[in-house]
Write a protein that holds these residues in place. Structure first.
Motif, PDB file in Angstrom:
ATOM      1  N   ARG A 107      -6.309  -4.884   0.026  1.00 50.32           N
ATOM      2  CA  ARG A 107      -7.596  -4.325  -0.236  1.00 50.32           C
ATOM      3  C   ARG A 107      -7.361  -3.400   1.225  1.00 50.32           C
ATOM      4  O   ARG A 107      -7.398  -3.673   2.018  1.00 50.32           O
ATOM      5  CB  ARG A 107      -8.135  -5.021   0.240  1.00 50.32           C
ATOM      6  CG  ARG A 107      -8.284  -5.727  -0.977  1.00 50.32           C
ATOM      7  CD  ARG A 107     -10.070  -7.131  -0.695  1.00 50.32           C
ATOM      8  NE  ARG A 107     -10.284  -7.361  -2.738  1.00 50.32           N
ATOM      9  CZ  ARG A 107     -10.589  -7.393  -3.330  1.00 50.32           C
ATOM     10  NH1 ARG A 107     -10.575  -5.760  -4.208  1.00 50.32           N
ATOM     11  NH2 ARG A 107     -10.682  -7.617  -4.609  1.00 50.32           N
ATOM     12  N   HIS A 108      -7.338  -2.243   0.637  1.00 52.85           N
ATOM     13  CA  HIS A 108      -7.285  -1.220   2.736  1.00 52.85           C
ATOM     14  C   HIS A 108      -9.027  -0.789   2.772  1.00 52.85           C
ATOM     15  O   HIS A 108      -9.520  -0.471   1.873  1.00 52.85           O
ATOM     16  CB  HIS A 108      -7.146   0.161   2.087  1.00 52.85           C
ATOM     17  CG  HIS A 108      -6.862   1.616   1.965  1.00 52.85           C
ATOM     18  ND1 HIS A 108      -6.805   3.223   2.186  1.00 52.85           N
ATOM     19  CD2 HIS A 108      -5.932   1.436   3.336  1.00 52.85           C
ATOM     20  CE1 HIS A 108      -6.149   3.100   3.475  1.00 52.85           C
ATOM     21  NE2 HIS A 108      -6.001   3.363   4.145  1.00 52.85           N
ATOM     22  N   ILE A 133      -4.304  -2.015  -6.239  1.00 49.08           N
ATOM     23  CA  ILE A 133      -4.939  -1.243  -4.435  1.00 49.08           C
ATOM     24  C   ILE A 133      -6.434  -0.297  -4.657  1.00 49.08           C
ATOM     25  O   ILE A 133      -6.337  -0.237  -5.835  1.00 49.08           O
ATOM     26  CB  ILE A 133      -4.192   0.641  -4.216  1.00 49.08           C
ATOM     27  CG1 ILE A 133      -2.342  -0.603  -3.784  1.00 49.08           C
ATOM     28  CG2 ILE A 133      -4.933   0.924  -2.793  1.00 49.08           C
ATOM     29  CD1 ILE A 133      -1.170   1.058  -3.812  1.00 49.08           C
ATOM     30  N   SER A 134      -6.885  -0.707  -3.719  1.00 46.16           N
ATOM     31  CA  SER A 134      -7.778  -0.564  -4.040  1.00 46.16           C
ATOM     32  C   SER A 134      -8.458  -0.561  -2.825  1.00 46.16           C
ATOM     33  O   SER A 134      -8.653  -0.971  -1.546  1.00 46.16           O
ATOM     34  CB  SER A 134      -8.838  -1.904  -3.822  1.00 46.16           C
ATOM     35  OG  SER A 134     -10.546  -1.582  -3.795  1.00 46.16           O
ATOM     36  N   SER A 135      -8.880   1.209  -2.832  1.00 45.97           N
ATOM     37  CA  SER A 135      -9.168   1.693  -1.264  1.00 45.97           C
ATOM     38  C   SER A 135     -10.320   2.938  -1.805  1.00 45.97           C
ATOM     39  O   SER A 135     -10.662   3.484  -3.752  1.00 45.97           O
ATOM     40  CB  SER A 135      -7.766   2.423  -1.532  1.00 45.97           C
ATOM     41  OG  SER A 135      -8.362   3.718  -0.934  1.00 45.97           O
ATOM     42  N   SER A 136     -11.336   3.333  -0.355  1.00 44.65           N
ATOM     43  CA  SER A 136     -11.948   4.571  -0.933  1.00 44.65           C
ATOM     44  C   SER A 136     -11.319   5.714  -1.061  1.00 44.65           C
ATOM     45  O   SER A 136     -11.739   6.682  -1.107  1.00 44.65           O
ATOM     46  CB  SER A 136     -12.963   4.618   0.288  1.00 44.65           C
ATOM     47  OG  SER A 136     -11.768   4.566   0.995  1.00 44.65           O
ATOM     48  N   ARG A 168      -3.798   6.002   7.464  1.00 44.02           N
ATOM     49  CA  ARG A 168      -3.404   5.573   6.247  1.00 44.02           C
ATOM     50  C   ARG A 168      -2.110   6.422   6.647  1.00 44.02           C
ATOM     51  O   ARG A 168      -1.079   7.032   6.231  1.00 44.02           O
ATOM     52  CB  ARG A 168      -3.871   6.650   4.565  1.00 44.02           C
ATOM     53  CG  ARG A 168      -4.415   7.872   4.917  1.00 44.02           C
ATOM     54  CD  ARG A 168      -5.710   8.363   3.998  1.00 44.02           C
ATOM     55  NE  ARG A 168      -5.596   9.767   4.497  1.00 44.02           N
ATOM     56  CZ  ARG A 168      -6.181  10.032   5.349  1.00 44.02           C
ATOM     57  NH1 ARG A 168      -6.811   9.424   6.223  1.00 44.02           N
ATOM     58  NH2 ARG A 168      -6.633  11.685   5.675  1.00 44.02           N
ATOM     59  N   ALA A 224      -5.168  -2.581   6.354  1.00 43.50           N
ATOM     60  CA  ALA A 224      -4.941  -3.033   4.919  1.00 43.50           C
ATOM     61  C   ALA A 224      -4.825  -5.168   4.874  1.00 43.50           C
ATOM     62  O   ALA A 224      -4.464  -5.319   5.573  1.00 43.50           O
ATOM     63  CB  ALA A 224      -4.172  -2.453   3.761  1.00 43.50           C
ATOM     64  N   ASP A 282      -8.425   4.097  -6.330  1.00 41.84           N
ATOM     65  CA  ASP A 282      -7.826   2.887  -6.712  1.00 41.84           C
ATOM     66  C   ASP A 282      -6.466   2.865  -7.282  1.00 41.84           C
ATOM     67  O   ASP A 282      -6.508   4.420  -7.861  1.00 41.84           O
ATOM     68  CB  ASP A 282      -8.478   2.450  -7.305  1.00 41.84           C
ATOM     69  CG  ASP A 282      -9.913   1.347  -7.063  1.00 41.84           C
ATOM     70  OD1 ASP A 282      -9.747   1.268  -6.098  1.00 41.84           O
ATOM     71  OD2 ASP A 282     -10.843   1.121  -7.565  1.00 41.84           O
ATOM     72  N   ASP A 338     -10.080   4.619   6.067  1.00 44.70           N
ATOM     73  CA  ASP A 338      -9.704   5.752   5.756  1.00 44.70           C
ATOM     74  C   ASP A 338      -8.068   6.311   6.617  1.00 44.70           C
ATOM     75  O   ASP A 338      -7.061   6.409   6.628  1.00 44.70           O
ATOM     76  CB  ASP A 338      -9.588   6.377   6.023  1.00 44.70           C
ATOM     77  CG  ASP A 338     -10.432   7.133   7.658  1.00 44.70           C
ATOM     78  OD1 ASP A 338     -10.205   5.785   8.444  1.00 44.70           O
ATOM     79  OD2 ASP A 338     -10.936   8.001   7.940  1.00 44.70           O
ATOM     80  N   GLY A 363      -3.156   9.506  -0.757  1.00 42.66           N
ATOM     81  CA  GLY A 363      -3.547   8.280  -0.156  1.00 42.66           C
ATOM     82  C   GLY A 363      -2.730   7.892   1.380  1.00 42.66           C
ATOM     83  O   GLY A 363      -3.085   6.615   1.549  1.00 42.66           O
ATOM     84  N   TYR A 422       1.155  -1.121  -0.219  1.00 44.66           N
ATOM     85  CA  TYR A 422      -0.002  -0.005  -0.197  1.00 44.66           C
ATOM     86  C   TYR A 422       1.210   0.889   0.038  1.00 44.66           C
ATOM     87  O   TYR A 422       0.719   2.294  -0.568  1.00 44.66           O
ATOM     88  CB  TYR A 422      -0.498   0.199   1.020  1.00 44.66           C
ATOM     89  CG  TYR A 422      -2.251   1.380   0.759  1.00 44.66           C
ATOM     90  CD1 TYR A 422      -3.198   1.319   0.513  1.00 44.66           C
ATOM     91  CD2 TYR A 422      -1.190   2.570   1.812  1.00 44.66           C
ATOM     92  CE1 TYR A 422      -4.226   2.235   0.633  1.00 44.66           C
ATOM     93  CE2 TYR A 422      -1.845   3.529   1.769  1.00 44.66           C
ATOM     94  CZ  TYR A 422      -3.761   3.703   0.629  1.00 44.66           C
ATOM     95  OH  TYR A 422      -4.206   4.695   0.751  1.00 44.66           O
TER      96      TYR A 422
END
Length: 314
Positions: A137-138, A45-48, A143, A128, A51, A141, A170, A14
């Motif tokens: 997959r994050h 990376i898949s994240s709100s 980070r 993650a 991505d 929030d 991110g 990540y």
């Protein structure tokens, strides 16, 4: 700035991916199978928070040479000895090793291996996971990457790292003048959650709703704070008030990652969290009965796991 990241799993992947997104081109030190997967599929990376997918630079241990400015060490504490031997060919006089392992004991181990001047303090706050298809997959929030000089104060190198990493989307990278104090805060918090949830085999809310569950958790929190104070890092009133709230929430689903690993039948960081706190309590003559019980519980689990006697459901 030449950046080497040990591994491309949940944490290293990540943060490294976000650094790549900022144009820094970090290199991922990975095993051949992971290198092949990254060459085929890229880092994903898949994240709100957005991505990201890209081709990234990798290197395998057999090709490793010196010449790195920053080495981000993201292994589990129980893999530290192997990690040290893996990264040894990469470390020279210019390298700053930035470990983000749980606990405190790894700092002295790394200093013995590479020299006091090579090792920074650091901590990560992120949730993650690595999906079966290799996607990182994050999960929320969180980070944050925080680091600094073990001796305290600011230095040119940590300011340079913060300036470079701070451009990455991110993630929030911060250099601080008191990293050891912040690492002890994390250990008090992490140690409390591990002792409570591992001993009770329940999350914080379930423990809080049980008779005197809140009092039990607050007692562990106070005991860990006393250990930190004896080590020269007293917890602030603000910190204690915040975590009395955390460990007093009857609606909370919060649990330590150690319990999740234990219930999944995985390896756990018993020595590096529970054992470290137990030894510190004994060294300062502080009450340690519950620390001993939690450590014994975890070590007995390891014996059962090694004997392959865990229930099939775990």
């Amino acid at each position: 700035m030449r950046i080497l990241i040990l591994g491309a799993g949940a944490l290293g992947g990540y943060f490294g991916g976000r650094l790549h997104q900022a144009g820094l081109d970090p290199c991922f030190l990975v095993r051949p199978a992971r290198a092949a997967a990254l060459a085929r599929d890229g880092l994903r990376i898949s994240s709100s928070l957005g991505d990201y997918q890209a081709e990234v630079t990798t290197i395998t241990p057999d090709a490793l040479q010196p010449g790195w400015d920053v080495l981000l060490l993201t292994c589990k504490a129980y893999d530290l000895a192997e990690a040290i031997e893996t990264i040894r060919p990469a470390v020279d006089a210019r390298t700053a090793i930035l470990p983000v392992l749980n606990g405190i004991s790894h700092i002295e181990t790394l200093q013995r291996a590479f020299g006091v001047e090579r090792v920074l303090g650091g901590l990560a706050k992120i949730q993650a996971g690595l999906a079966p298809d290799g996607t990182i997959r994050h999960l929320n929030d969180w980070r944050w990457l925080t680091f600094g000089e073990i001796a305290g104060g600011m230095s040119t190198r940590v300011e340079a790292i913060a300036a470079a990493f701070g451009a990455a989307p991110g993630m929030v990278a911060t250099a601080v003048p008191n990293i050891m104090a912040q690492m002890w805060e994390k250990l008090v918090h992490l140690g409390t959650s591990a002792i409570c949830t591992v001993l009770m085999r329940a999350n914080v809310g379930e423990i809080a709703r049980a008779p005197n569950g809140i009092g039990f958790m607050h007692g562990i929190l106070e005991a860990n704070a006393a250990i930190a104070a004896a080590e020269g890092f007293p917890m602030s009133d603000t910190f204690m008030q915040q975590y009395r709230g955390v460990f007093g929430d009857g609606a909370s689903a919060y649990t330590a990652s150690m319990l999740r690993d234990l219930e999944a039948g995985g390896r756990i960081e018993a020595d590096h969290i529970l054992g470290f706190l137990l030894e510190a309590a004994r060294r300062h003559g502080l009450p340690s009965a519950l620390h001993e019980a939690a450590f014994l519980h975890a070590k007995a689990y390891e014996q059962r796991r090694d004997a392959k006697r865990l229930p099939a459901s775990t």
